[in-house]
Scaffold this active site. Structure first.
Site, short mmCIF file in Angstrom:
data_model
loop_
_atom_site.label_atom_id
_atom_site.label_comp_id
_atom_site.label_asym_id
_atom_site.label_seq_id
_atom_site.Cartn_x
_atom_site.Cartn_y
_atom_site.Cartn_z
N HIS A 68 0.86 -1.19 0.00
CA HIS A 68 0.00 0.00 0.00
C HIS A 68 0.89 1.24 0.00
O HIS A 68 1.16 1.82 1.06
CB HIS A 68 -0.91 0.02 1.22
CG HIS A 68 -1.98 -1.02 1.21
ND1 HIS A 68 -2.21 -1.87 2.26
CD2 HIS A 68 -2.88 -1.35 0.26
CE1 HIS A 68 -3.21 -2.68 1.97
NE2 HIS A 68 -3.64 -2.38 0.76
N GLN A 98 4.70 -1.49 4.41
CA GLN A 98 5.13 -2.80 4.94
C GLN A 98 3.98 -3.80 4.98
O GLN A 98 3.91 -4.65 5.88
CB GLN A 98 5.75 -2.67 6.34
CG GLN A 98 6.53 -1.42 6.63
CD GLN A 98 7.63 -1.12 5.63
OE1 GLN A 98 7.94 -1.93 4.78
NE2 GLN A 98 8.23 0.05 5.73
N HIS A 99 3.09 -3.74 4.01
CA HIS A 99 1.99 -4.70 3.88
C HIS A 99 2.32 -5.63 2.71
O HIS A 99 1.86 -5.43 1.59
CB HIS A 99 0.66 -3.99 3.65
CG HIS A 99 0.32 -3.01 4.72
ND1 HIS A 99 -0.60 -1.99 4.54
CD2 HIS A 99 0.78 -2.88 6.01
CE1 HIS A 99 -0.70 -1.28 5.66
NE2 HIS A 99 0.13 -1.80 6.55
N ILE A 100 3.11 -6.65 2.96
CA ILE A 100 3.69 -7.48 1.90
C ILE A 100 2.69 -8.57 1.54
O ILE A 100 2.45 -9.49 2.32
CB ILE A 100 5.03 -8.09 2.36
CG1 ILE A 100 5.97 -7.00 2.86
CG2 ILE A 100 5.67 -8.87 1.22
CD1 ILE A 100 7.14 -7.52 3.67
#
Length: 551
Positions: free
Chosen positions: A334, A488-490
């Site tokens: 994101h 950091q939304h992998i």
């Protein structure tokens, strides 16, 4: 080779998904072994590290990488307060100074940061636990973009509820996600700044609602309510906020065994294609073999595909679970833009949760066929540090420094977007030719952002401007064009789907190629939607655990 270990179920990764799957399965009477690459940490230790950190804006300071299980860290030039709550900014053509673990192949940098310790990255998070919208599962059918999911919202609803009750989630009822039961608790008390946003923006057509978070507003599950310390990231000082360390402890309390400092480097299969064992290195690079009946890969969306790609054999020359060639592909996140401005009111950000409220009206609609949906999120991070650093950099001192610092600390505020990125096979994780200290390949990331996202950013900028007007805002500072902060939304790199030709696992998280290998975590999500993915990953993980228990 040391002695072998064995368990009914072997779980790789002790983050929130891996640990709660392990707990659930241990309660069925199965023997469960969790293998975690990183070391054990404690909340007291992490709070001490943060207090002693030379720069309080570095949220990774309490989490130094271990020699045997490195994770990526960055020392970007953070610049002005526009990026003050997300230091990792993906700039076109820029070179963030990092530790070199995550190799960048471009064209857009993907400066992801995650933590390899017992409990995983949710030690260090804003505790957002959102449900997706029902339409998020059908965007290909409805809008002609992305992919449809092999599961529906209704199928996940009971698992969403269980995840919320297990971790202690509160939120507003009007986010667009239907509910059959209420939240476990009421939201944390509304900060003054969010109240002023709500009062000034709602008449202008921008309803501001409490974020959905795993943060106690009252004593819950043996943990205290939020104390308002305003350092949810990098570490909640009182454990009012749920995290993977708590999940790991609950797994062990249920009977699971957890081995820290166990770096799994190969998955072994038998002649029929069933997974027979995994191999791990300890910090001294001594190899150990672990056998089991079922295996759950619950590392994150970078480490999971990395392990699968490393596990090559004559039968599987491109890696385990990779018959489709999709392992590592469809990487999503994101990437945020933002606006920092000075509000007319004195807001005095910094008391209570760091990310307490948002606007949800742009999460869905026919426009998704043309540009990305997004959520607007307000920061509540104290502005004192970032304002002081800006003034010092500008050479302001003396009485003028005091005057300007007080004004900025009281009036400065920020709004950012959380937009959807569509899956694309060229956005991927591969193995680089560089090695870590154990001799294992470092992951390499290929990443690019297209016009679907850029058009969304143009729309978001117009909304930022209108919000600033309604707040009586001055001194508007937009993030530079196409300089987006990584959240950091992998997601997406081991995607689920019905067709084994274009996905890695099925709707229950079972690998298409191996009947006793399951994958849990945000990596199995086919699309990213507009919200933090942890709750959806946990709901899917509970569903996977039930499927394992049945078989």
């Amino acid at each position: 080779m040391s002695h072998e270990l064995s368990a009914d179920i072997v779980v790789i990764g002790s983050g929130i998904c891996g640990s709660l799957v392990a707990e659930r399965l241990a309660r069925t009477g199965a023997s469960v072994l969790i293998l975690e690459a990183g070391p054990r940490v404690t909340r007291n230790q992490l709070v001490l590290y943060y207090r002693n950190a030379p720069r309080k804006g570095d949220w990774m300071a309490p989490y130094p990488p271990s020699r045997w299980a490195p994770h990526p860290t960055y020392e970007a030039d953070w610049g002005s307060a526009t990026d003050q709550d997300k230091p990792n900014v993906a700039r076109q053509g820029s070179n963030e100074k990092g530790n070199g673990y995550l190799v960048q192949a471009g064209p857009t940098p993907y400066p992801a940061e995650y933590i390899r310790v017992v409990g995983g990255t949710t030690w260090h998070w804003a505790a957002h636990m959102w449900r997706l919208l029902p339409n998020d599962f059908r965007i290909k059918t409805l809008y002609g973009v992305g992919k449809d999911w092999p599961v529906t919202y209704d199928e996940l609803d009971p698992y969403y509820q269980e995840g919320e009750e297990r971790t202690g989630v509160s939120g507003a009822p009007n986010t667009g996600s239907p509910r059959t039961k209420p939240f476990p608790m009421e939201p944390v008390a509304e900060p003054w700044a969010m109240r002023r946003f709500r009062e000034r923006l709602e008449p202008g057509g921008y309803p501001v609602v409490a974020n959905t978070t795993a943060r106690n507003s009252r004593a819950y599950d043996g943990r205290p309510p939020c104390c308002g310390a305003n350092n949810c990231q990098p570490i909640c000082p009182v454990d009012a906020q749920y995290h993977g360390g708590l999940a790991a402890a609950s797994a062990e309390a249920a009977g699971a065994r957890l081995l820290a400092n166990a770096v799994v480097y190969r998955i072994e299969h038998d002649p029929a294609g069933r997974i027979a064992a995994v191999h791990y290195f300890d910090p001294d690079r001594t190899s150990h073999r672990v056998t089991g009946k079922s295996f759950v890969l619950a590392a994150n969306g970078i480490e999971s595909p990395k392990l699968l790609l490393m596990s090559v054999s004559d039968k599987y020359p491109t890696g385990i679970a990779n018959g489709s060639g999709m392992v590592g592909r469809n990487l999503m996140d994101h990437p945020s833009s933002s606006l920092t401005f000075d509000a007319e009111d004195e807001l005095w950000l910094g008391r209570g949760p760091q990310s307490p409220a948002s606007i949800n009206t742009f999460r869905d609609g026919p426009f998704r066929s043309e540009y990305a949906a997004f959520r607007l999120d307000f920061t509540n991070i104290s502005q004192v540090r970032s304002a002081a650093e800006d003034l010092i950099t500008a050479g302001v001192y003396g009485p003028e420094f005091e005057k300007q610092l007080r004004y900025r600390a009281a009036h400065q505020c920020n709004v950012k977007n959380v937009p959807e990125v569509l899956p694309h096979p060229d956005n991927r994780v591969v193995l680089s030719d560089q090695k870590d200290e154990l001799g294992l390949p470092k992951p390499q990331v290929h990443f690019a952002l297209g016009d679907y996202l850029h058009r969304c950013m143009e729309v978001a900028k117009r909304e930022y401007t209108r919000i600033a007007e309604l707040m009586g805002g001055t001194n508007l500072r937009f993030t530079p064009e196409r300089e987006y902060a990584n959240n950091q939304h992998i997601m997406g790199t081991v995607s689920m789907g019905d067709d084994p030709k274009d996905s890695v696992v099925d709707g229950f998280g079972r690998a298409h190629d191996h009947e006793n290998l399951f994958i849990a975590g945000t990596g199995i999500m086919p699309t990213g939607a507009t919200v933090n993915p942890t709750l959806t990953a946990l709901a899917l993980a509970f569903r996977t655990a039930d499927q394992i228990a049945k078989t």
